[in-house]
Each structure stands twice: as C-alpha cells, then as structure tokens.
Design an enzyme around this catalytic site. Structure first.
Site, PDB file in Angstrom:
ATOM      1  N   PHE A 129     -13.244   2.880   6.264  1.00  0.00           N
ATOM      2  CA  PHE A 129     -12.283   2.197   5.030  1.00  0.00           C
ATOM      3  C   PHE A 129     -11.783   3.045   4.256  1.00  0.00           C
ATOM      4  CE2 PHE A 129     -10.549  -0.996   1.922  1.00  0.00           C
ATOM      5  CZ  PHE A 129      -9.818  -1.864   2.766  1.00  0.00           C
ATOM      6  N   VAL A 130     -10.398   3.467   3.685  1.00  0.00           N
ATOM      7  CA  VAL A 130     -10.475   4.063   2.667  1.00  0.00           C
ATOM      8  C   VAL A 130      -9.367   3.198   1.740  1.00  0.00           C
ATOM      9  CG1 VAL A 130     -10.367   6.355   4.477  1.00  0.00           C
ATOM     10  CG2 VAL A 130      -8.175   4.623   4.304  1.00  0.00           C
ATOM     11  N   ASP A 190      -3.815   1.178  11.558  1.00  0.00           N
ATOM     12  CA  ASP A 190      -5.022   0.808  12.039  1.00  0.00           C
ATOM     13  C   ASP A 190      -4.501   0.577  12.965  1.00  0.00           C
ATOM     14  OD1 ASP A 190      -7.412   0.706  11.879  1.00  0.00           O
ATOM     15  OD2 ASP A 190      -6.731  -0.881  10.733  1.00  0.00           O
ATOM     16  N   LYS A 226      -5.064   5.899  11.832  1.00  0.00           N
ATOM     17  CA  LYS A 226      -7.077   5.490  12.100  1.00  0.00           C
ATOM     18  C   LYS A 226      -6.641   5.040  13.532  1.00  0.00           C
ATOM     19  CE  LYS A 226      -8.965   2.896   9.278  1.00  0.00           C
ATOM     20  NZ  LYS A 226     -10.043   1.226   7.771  1.00  0.00           N
ATOM     21  N   ASP A 263      -5.496  -0.285  -1.236  1.00  0.00           N
ATOM     22  CA  ASP A 263      -6.582  -0.962  -2.298  1.00  0.00           C
ATOM     23  C   ASP A 263      -8.363  -1.345  -1.696  1.00  0.00           C
ATOM     24  OD1 ASP A 263      -5.176  -2.885  -0.410  1.00  0.00           O
ATOM     25  OD2 ASP A 263      -6.142  -4.265  -1.453  1.00  0.00           O
ATOM     26  N   GLY A 288       0.270  -1.405  -0.223  1.00  0.00           N
ATOM     27  CA  GLY A 288       0.488  -0.210   0.299  1.00  0.00           C
ATOM     28  C   GLY A 288       1.066   1.804  -0.015  1.00  0.00           C
ATOM     29  N   ASP A 308       1.392   2.918   4.619  1.00  0.00           N
ATOM     30  CA  ASP A 308       0.293   3.252   4.181  1.00  0.00           C
ATOM     31  C   ASP A 308      -1.177   4.004   5.055  1.00  0.00           C
ATOM     32  OD1 ASP A 308      -0.751   1.164   4.770  1.00  0.00           O
ATOM     33  OD2 ASP A 308      -1.804   0.415   2.602  1.00  0.00           O
ATOM     34  N   ARG A 335      -6.087   0.631  -5.793  1.00  0.00           N
ATOM     35  CA  ARG A 335      -5.092   1.596  -5.619  1.00  0.00           C
ATOM     36  C   ARG A 335      -4.611   2.618  -6.684  1.00  0.00           C
ATOM     37  NH1 ARG A 335      -2.331  -1.429  -2.064  1.00  0.00           N
ATOM     38  NH2 ARG A 335      -2.744  -3.895  -2.864  1.00  0.00           N
TER      39      ARG A 335
HETATM   40  P1  XMP Z   1      -2.352  -2.712  11.202  1.00  0.00           P
HETATM   41  O1  XMP Z   1      -3.298  -2.589  11.524  1.00  0.00           O
HETATM   42  O2  XMP Z   1      -0.953  -3.878  11.109  1.00  0.00           O
HETATM   43  O3  XMP Z   1      -2.421  -2.696   9.454  1.00  0.00           O
HETATM   44  O4  XMP Z   1      -2.077  -1.551  11.769  1.00  0.00           O
HETATM   45  C1  XMP Z   1      -2.053  -1.783   8.639  1.00  0.00           C
HETATM   46  C2  XMP Z   1      -2.765  -2.599   6.840  1.00  0.00           C
HETATM   47  O5  XMP Z   1      -3.846  -2.481   7.322  1.00  0.00           O
HETATM   48  C3  XMP Z   1      -3.729  -2.599   6.004  1.00  0.00           C
HETATM   49  N1  XMP Z   1      -5.229  -1.095   5.957  1.00  0.00           N
HETATM   50  C4  XMP Z   1      -6.246  -0.147   5.203  1.00  0.00           C
HETATM   51  N2  XMP Z   1      -5.663  -0.671   3.776  1.00  0.00           N
HETATM   52  N3  XMP Z   1      -7.684   0.582   3.750  1.00  0.00           N
HETATM   53  C5  XMP Z   1      -7.047  -0.320   3.244  1.00  0.00           C
HETATM   54  O6  XMP Z   1      -6.720  -0.205   1.999  1.00  0.00           O
HETATM   55  C6  XMP Z   1      -7.878   0.994   4.821  1.00  0.00           C
HETATM   56  O7  XMP Z   1      -8.986   1.320   5.828  1.00  0.00           O
HETATM   57  C7  XMP Z   1      -7.161   0.094   5.720  1.00  0.00           C
HETATM   58  N4  XMP Z   1      -7.334   0.266   7.752  1.00  0.00           N
HETATM   59  C8  XMP Z   1      -5.953  -1.075   7.526  1.00  0.00           C
HETATM   60  C9  XMP Z   1      -3.535  -1.294   5.048  1.00  0.00           C
HETATM   61  O8  XMP Z   1      -2.228  -2.718   4.310  1.00  0.00           O
HETATM   62  C10 XMP Z   1      -2.116  -1.138   6.538  1.00  0.00           C
HETATM   63  O9  XMP Z   1      -0.575  -1.625   5.439  1.00  0.00           O
END
Ligand code: XMP
Length: 194
Positions: A161-162, A112, A140, A168, A50, A109, A174
């Site tokens: 969700f973005v 989360d 987030k 993606d 990402g 990217d 993407r």
């Molecule tokens: P964690 O939970 O480990 O996750 O902090 C990070 C990864 O989760 C994916 N992610 C998203 N991908 N839209 C996306 O396209 C979203 O809203 C989203 N939230 C989490 C992302 O790959 C990130 O690296």
C-alpha cells in the site's frame, strides 16, 4: 524552528520514489505522451481524488513540451467490503465538458485491480471521446483482476500500500512530496479507492 509537515515522515513509511525522481520521470512521460498528440492540444480527464498532484505536475511537464492542456475531472470509485472489491463502481463527480470526437488522456494515480480504469474508459467511450489513451503514475500488476494495461506508466510497484503525492490512507498523506510504502502494521483494512 519546527520541522515542515510536508517533509515529516512517520517511522512506518519507506520512501519508494523521491520527489526528484518523480519529477524526472514525469518529464519523460510528458515526452512520451507528446508523441501521440496531433494538434498540440490535449484534454486530460483526471480521476479524483488521488491523481490531483500528478495532474498538476504532468500538465506543467506537458506545457514544456508545448502541449496545451484542457482539464476535466471524473469522481469514480470501486466499492465493496474489506479488501475485496465487489466489482461495482459509482460515479461521484461527473464530467463537465463535451468529449464527443475529441482525443482524451485518462489519468489515474494507480492501476490496481483495473476496475476503475476499465469503467472510466468505457464511460469516456460512451460519451463519444475518440482515441482514448490512459496514463497512470503507478502500476500494481500483482493485483490485477481484469486484463487491462495503461498506455503510459510512471512506475511499477509491488503489492504494497502506497501513499503520498496525492495517494492517501484515510485521506491522510496526500501532501507528501514523495511516494512511500505504508509498512506492515499500518496497512489499511479497507482500500479507500478514491
Ligand atoms: P482499481 O482496483 O479499480 O483501483 O484499479 C484503483 C484505485 O484504488 C486506489 N488504490 C490505492 N490508493 N494506495 C492508495 O492510496 C494504494 O496502494 C492503492 N491501491 C489502489 C486508488 O484510489 C486507485 O485510483
């Protein structure tokens, strides 16, 4: 003439950050990051997939700050079932350059739950990188499961969700030049985490 697929946007998306706004923010981020670079050279480790668009634009913003960038990639993903993560991560693409004793900027990217950034930071530390700083395009905080913050953040987003600008949904969107929220009804059942 047919509309360009780069700018076409499904109805179920709401633009949160335009391409122009992202560009402006990246220039500020590059200034911020440049303050912490001592010898005008910086290794960036970008988490796949990402962050590839973010990496491309940020490295050019850094070049305008006279920072020379060396790039490597780390393929890492958290996995579990449904929308809950098991807390486990898997390395899918390992680093290819030695990091021992080097300052590193770790790029992702979106931050989360925090599992990916925590695991990647620990891995870089085990590989001998020193002075690891972290930078995420999006934060987030509402979904955080472990206490971790990035040193540099592009934008903070709510728990939606973005997609776009490298992010993606099922490997789609993407290429979009902006970041958009995927609205209710089209939200994914499974977070891809790549
Ligand atoms: P964690 O939970 O480990 O996750 O902090 C990070 C990864 O989760 C994916 N992610 C998203 N991908 N839209 C996306 O396209 C979203 O809203 C989203 N939230 C989490 C992302 O790959 C990130 O690296």
């Amino acid at each position: 003439m047919k509309p360009c697929s780069t700018t076409r946007r499904p109805d179920d998306m709401k633009i949160l950050f335009s391409a122009a706004r992202i560009r402006r923010r990246l220039d500020r981020l590059a200034e911020e990051i440049a303050h912490h670079v001592s010898n005008r050279e910086l290794i960036i480790v970008a988490i796949l997939k990402g962050s590839y668009v973010f990496l491309a634009d940020l490295s050019r913003s850094l070049a305008r700050q006279d920072i020379h960038v060396i790039v490597d990639f780390l393929g890492i993903s958290s996995y579990g079932s449904g929308t809950t993560s098991s807390g486990k991560v898997r390395i899918r693409h390992d680093l290819s350059i030695p990091l021992k004793g080097k300052p590193v900027l770790l790029l992702d990217d979106i931050l989360d739950t925090g599992l990916t950034l925590r695991h990647a930071t620990d891995l870089l530390r085990r590989r001998g990188a020193h002075n690891i700083r972290t930078c995420v395009l999006l934060d987030k905080p509402a979904r955080r499961r472990i206490p971790i913050e990035a040193d540099h953040v592009g934008f903070t987003v709510a728990d939606t969700f973005v997609v776009g600008y490298g992010l993606d949904y099922n490997n789609r969107y993407r290429h979009l030049p902006h970041i958009a929220e995927l609205r209710a009804g089209s939200k994914p059942a499974v977070r891809t985490g790549t």
